[in-house]
Design an enzyme around this catalytic site. Structure first.
Site, short mmCIF file in Angstrom:
data_model
loop_
_atom_site.label_atom_id
_atom_site.label_comp_id
_atom_site.label_asym_id
_atom_site.label_seq_id
_atom_site.Cartn_x
_atom_site.Cartn_y
_atom_site.Cartn_z
N ARG A 91 0.71 -1.02 0.02
CA ARG A 91 0.04 -0.04 0.01
C ARG A 91 0.87 1.24 -0.02
O ARG A 91 1.99 1.18 0.45
CB ARG A 91 -0.97 0.13 1.14
CG ARG A 91 -1.86 -0.83 1.26
CD ARG A 91 -2.87 -0.94 2.19
NE ARG A 91 -2.31 -1.39 3.51
CZ ARG A 91 -1.68 -0.68 4.53
NH1 ARG A 91 -1.84 0.86 4.34
NH2 ARG A 91 -1.12 -1.36 5.33
N TYR A 234 -1.53 -3.46 -7.07
CA TYR A 234 -1.33 -3.89 -5.73
C TYR A 234 -2.47 -4.16 -4.86
O TYR A 234 -2.79 -3.14 -4.19
CB TYR A 234 0.05 -3.84 -5.12
CG TYR A 234 0.37 -4.99 -4.22
CD1 TYR A 234 1.19 -5.79 -4.45
CD2 TYR A 234 0.13 -4.55 -2.86
CE1 TYR A 234 1.34 -6.80 -3.58
CE2 TYR A 234 0.38 -5.73 -1.84
CZ TYR A 234 1.00 -7.03 -2.40
OH TYR A 234 1.58 -7.86 -1.58
N LYS A 243 -9.71 -2.37 1.34
CA LYS A 243 -9.37 -1.22 2.42
C LYS A 243 -10.21 -0.15 2.02
O LYS A 243 -10.58 0.87 3.01
CB LYS A 243 -7.87 -1.02 2.52
CG LYS A 243 -7.24 -2.14 3.17
CD LYS A 243 -7.57 -2.60 4.24
CE LYS A 243 -6.89 -3.86 4.85
NZ LYS A 243 -5.82 -4.22 5.04
N HIS A 263 -10.59 -2.77 11.32
CA HIS A 263 -9.38 -3.55 10.68
C HIS A 263 -9.32 -4.79 11.64
O HIS A 263 -8.31 -4.76 12.70
CB HIS A 263 -8.22 -2.82 10.57
CG HIS A 263 -7.26 -3.38 9.70
ND1 HIS A 263 -5.81 -3.25 10.11
CD2 HIS A 263 -7.11 -4.47 9.00
CE1 HIS A 263 -4.86 -3.62 9.16
NE2 HIS A 263 -5.80 -4.50 8.49
N SER A 285 -1.34 -3.89 9.99
CA SER A 285 -0.89 -4.72 9.04
C SER A 285 0.40 -5.59 9.43
O SER A 285 1.09 -4.97 10.18
CB SER A 285 -0.80 -3.89 7.91
OG SER A 285 -2.02 -3.07 7.65
N CYS A 287 0.53 -7.86 11.44
CA CYS A 287 1.10 -7.99 12.94
C CYS A 287 0.05 -9.30 13.67
O CYS A 287 -0.16 -9.52 14.83
CB CYS A 287 0.48 -6.98 13.84
SG CYS A 287 1.84 -5.59 13.56
N LYS A 289 -3.43 -10.97 12.39
CA LYS A 289 -4.92 -11.25 12.47
C LYS A 289 -4.97 -12.49 11.69
O LYS A 289 -5.76 -13.43 12.20
CB LYS A 289 -5.31 -9.89 11.75
CG LYS A 289 -5.55 -8.70 12.62
CD LYS A 289 -6.30 -7.65 11.72
CE LYS A 289 -5.71 -7.30 10.33
NZ LYS A 289 -4.09 -6.78 10.50
N ASP A 310 -9.53 -10.07 8.64
CA ASP A 310 -9.00 -8.68 8.38
C ASP A 310 -10.01 -7.67 8.35
O ASP A 310 -9.63 -6.42 8.85
CB ASP A 310 -8.41 -8.49 6.62
CG ASP A 310 -7.61 -7.46 6.58
OD1 ASP A 310 -6.50 -7.43 7.27
OD2 ASP A 310 -7.60 -6.75 5.44
N ARG A 402 2.01 -12.42 -0.97
CA ARG A 402 0.61 -12.56 -0.28
C ARG A 402 0.01 -13.82 -1.10
O ARG A 402 0.29 -14.02 -2.06
CB ARG A 402 -0.24 -11.55 -0.29
CG ARG A 402 0.01 -10.28 0.07
CD ARG A 402 -0.73 -9.85 1.40
NE ARG A 402 -0.02 -8.96 2.11
CZ ARG A 402 -0.61 -8.45 3.48
NH1 ARG A 402 -1.73 -8.91 3.76
NH2 ARG A 402 0.07 -7.49 4.26
#
Ligand code: GTP
Ligand code: SPV
Ligand code: MN
Length: 630
Positions: A91, A234, A243, A263, A285, A287, A289, A310, A402
């Site tokens: 991002r 992306y 998002k 989030h 992000s 971390c 989830k 997410d 990803r």
């Protein structure tokens, strides 16, 4: 047919077009799509209804252009590898804009531009930006189609990668297409990679596997509820349901309509006695989830089921319970660190029908990334397409590589994960990546204290966005890059939503930190499946306040300045091989260092001026008082 004042000058050889900036207000979906095409001038416009035929067509197109590399069907059926341009891997927060009428409404943590100025800039960027390409129109639903909390969107994109990914990440079906065509409200989402194949003078250029532009815009107009994204293919920049819509636009809708767009991951934890509880957790992000969402408890008798990894939308119901849904239908998860020992459920989820982006390719046509297996292959093709051996000393997969995969493929997905009414939330968790100070787990003393814990989250930067990895920054509610309005107003909104909840069932709020390090620099807590021990304690704490449900539980907490922490043996560490003194270190609260944290919080609050709710300033004072009492 267009509202007055929105006619564009007629183009040479074309008919007069309607200006699609601003948005689709007053236009049908068809007229809006036509207007966007009038501006961006693709060769073709096609509507994608999400059927398998469309998946095959999009996939075939991208295999032909080299965007997708088919993986070995024996090892990874139905799966592909995409390699992005080396500059288009995360991002772009510096190019993300919230264009509200008033700058104060975007707040000090967002980039703001005046809507009219941004519209003029976007008109320039999108003018002819799809020339020579196909424009895909993807009508989608965030949340189960027709659900009470669900919302529709339409993404137009010149990226088949974005279109195909949207089919996995959101719900795209003939039914959604029908609803949009019938005039149901939708959020207009325009996406272009900004790489036309036909130049102004008519010359045609060859396509490349990952077209994009060095100039990028990720623009949200929260008032007209529209999204314009330019220059990137992306993830969060390009899959606009995620998002841009489900957090930035939805948070503004939620503020106006009395709900929350966050989030967060969403799980169901079932106790050995068979009692189910729902936990929603916000971590920044990269971390943890997805990992917590797929956790396999190491504690006997406990069960964890996945509902989302997410994003969570939640709203008080008629009984004053907070009900949550996952608006997405797929996972766009971090690959590195995902392996048999850390996240076996993800490894199982990824057996087939996956799009991998920026991971490494093995010699037998499968994928690899750091942490997938303990042994490192002797030879790979790295994420940029270069030969790689372990001696090269650089990662083979990009740190933000990803996977994109359907949630339904997850072996621990809850049977009712698509239930339109959602699940009642019992606990809310805030976390971050902190090497120091923040204890493994603490429980908020009240809802307002919980909002304070969320508002003051700080975390070390990760590879999920551009910037210096490891640098500590505030990431309130893990929403710093995703809030569609003033962050301090978001805190006030949380306080209001708390007031709308029935006190008996109002979720308990916790803070966690899986990432505290010892003096030798290693993690003090084993994390991953062992995090079930922390979940179990939280659930027992919830049960304390529901006397009808108290079981054989070992509960118990003691006060600390930062919140309630587990009593000596309330956290089940049976069978855990912790280093000497690790447990004490995990919970140590050093008053001096915490006074330093308080000073930083004060500076952070000052950025928002008068908009910080008084209740949060009170909480900071209470924290200082508790530290002084130590
Ligand atoms: P986004 O998709 O960017 O929002 O990330 P996320 O919050 O879903 O993070 P994810 O679960 O993908 O984890 C990111 C990284 O943190 C991975 O490399 C994980 O292996 C690592 N990680 C996750 N949970 C833990 C944990 O409990 N302990 C440790 N040490 N690392 C973890
Ligand atoms: C994040 O960065 O929080 C992600 C990945 O989940 S992205 O979709 O790129 O936002
Ligand atoms: Mn995320």
């Amino acid at each position: 047919r267009a509202p007055s004042g929105r006619e564009l000058p007629s183009r040479p050889g074309g008919r007069p077009a309607v200006d699609p900036l601003p948005g689709a207000a007053g236009l049908t979906a068809t007229a809006w799509v036509e207007a966007v095409a009038g501006l961006t001038r693709p060769d073709d416009v096609v509507w994608v209804d999400g059927t398998d035929a469309w998946r095959r067509t999009l996939t075939r197109t991208m295999v032909e252009t080299g965007t997708l590399i088919p993986l070995n069907p024996e090892l990874r059926p139905g799966s592909y590898l995409a390699r992005s341009a080396p500059s288009d891997v995360a991002r772009v927060e510096a190019r993300t804009f919230i264009c509200s009428e008033h700058e104060d409404d975007a707040g000090p943590t967002n980039n703001w531009r005046e809507p009219a100025v941004m519209r003029a800039e976007l008109r320039g960027a999108f003018d002819g930006s799809m020339r020579g390409r196909t424009m895909y129109v993807v009508p989608f639903s965030m949340g189960p189609v027709g659900g009470a909390l669900s919302k529709l969107g339409v993404q137009v994109t010149d990226s088949p990668y974005a279109a195909l990914s949207m089919l996995t990440m959101t719900r795209v079906s003939p039914e959604v297409l029908r609803r949009v065509a019938a005039g149901e409200e939708f959020v207009p989402c325009v996406h272009s990679v900004g790489a036309p194949l036909v130049a102004g003078d008519g010359t045609r250029t060859e396509d490349v596997p990952w077209p994009c532009n060095d100039l990028k815009y990720i623009v949200q107009f929260p008032q007209s509820r529209e999204i314009w994204s330019y220059g990137s293919g992306y993830g969060g920049n390009a899959l606009l349901g995620k998002k841009c819509f489900a957090l930035r636009i939805a948070s503004a809708m939620a503020r106006d309509e009395g709900w929350l767009a966050e989030h967060m991951l969403l799980i169901r934890v079932t106790t050995p006695e068979g009692r189910p509880y729902h936990v929603a957790a916000a971590f920044p992000s990269a971390c943890g989830k997805t990992n917590l969402a797929m956790l396999q408890p190491t504690l006997p008798g406990w069960k964890v089921e996945t509902l989302g990894d997410d994003i969570v939308w939640m709203k008080p119901d008629a009984d004053g319970r907070l009900r949550a849904v996952n608006p997405e239908s797929g996972f766009f998860g971090v690959a590195p660190g995902t392996g048999e020992t850390t996240n076996p459920v993800a490894v199982e989820t990824l057996r087939k029908d996956v799009i991998f982006t920026n991971v490494a390719l093995t010699d037998d046509g499968d994928v690899w990334w750091e942490g997938l297996t303990p042994e490192v292959p002797d030879h790979l093709v790295d994420w940029q397409g270069n030969d790689w051996t372990p001696a090269d000393g650089r990662p083979a997969a990009h740190p933000n590589s990803r996977f994109t995969v359907a949630a339904a493929q997850c072996p621990t997905i809850a049977d009712d994960w698509e239930s339109p009414e959602g699940v009642p939330v019992d606990a809310i968790v805030f976390g971050g990546r902190r090497a120091t100070n923040v204890p493994l787990v603490a429980q908020a003393y009240s809802w307002a204290h919980g909002v304070f814990l969320g508002a003051t989250v700080s975390s070390e930067r990760t590879a999920a966005a551009e910037g210096k990895v490891g640098e500590l920054r505030r990431d309130p509610f893990a929403m710093l890059p995703f809030a569609g309005y003033n962050m301090a107003d978001h805190w006030a909104h949380w306080l209001r939503v708390g007031d709308a909840l029935a006190p008996e069932t109002r979720p308990k709020v916790f803070q966690v930190n899986w990432f505290r390090r010892g003096s030798d620099g290693s993690f003090l807590w084993p994390g991953f499946g062992e995090n079930a021990r922390v979940l179990a304690w939280m659930v027992r704490q919830v049960e304390q306040t529901r006397p009808d449900r108290l079981g054989s539980a070992r509960g118990g907490a003691r006060p600390s300045p930062v919140g309630l922490v587990p009593d000596a043996d309330a956290l089940d560490t049976t069978g855990l091989d912790l280093a000497d003194g690790a447990l004490d270190e995990l919970f140590s609260v050093d008053p001096e260092r915490w006074r330093g944290e308080c000073d930083l919080t004060e500076e952070f609050f000052a950025v928002f001026g008068e908009r910080v709710p008084a209740a949060l300033r009170d909480q900071l004072r209470h924290l200082r008082d508790r530290l002084d009492d130590e």
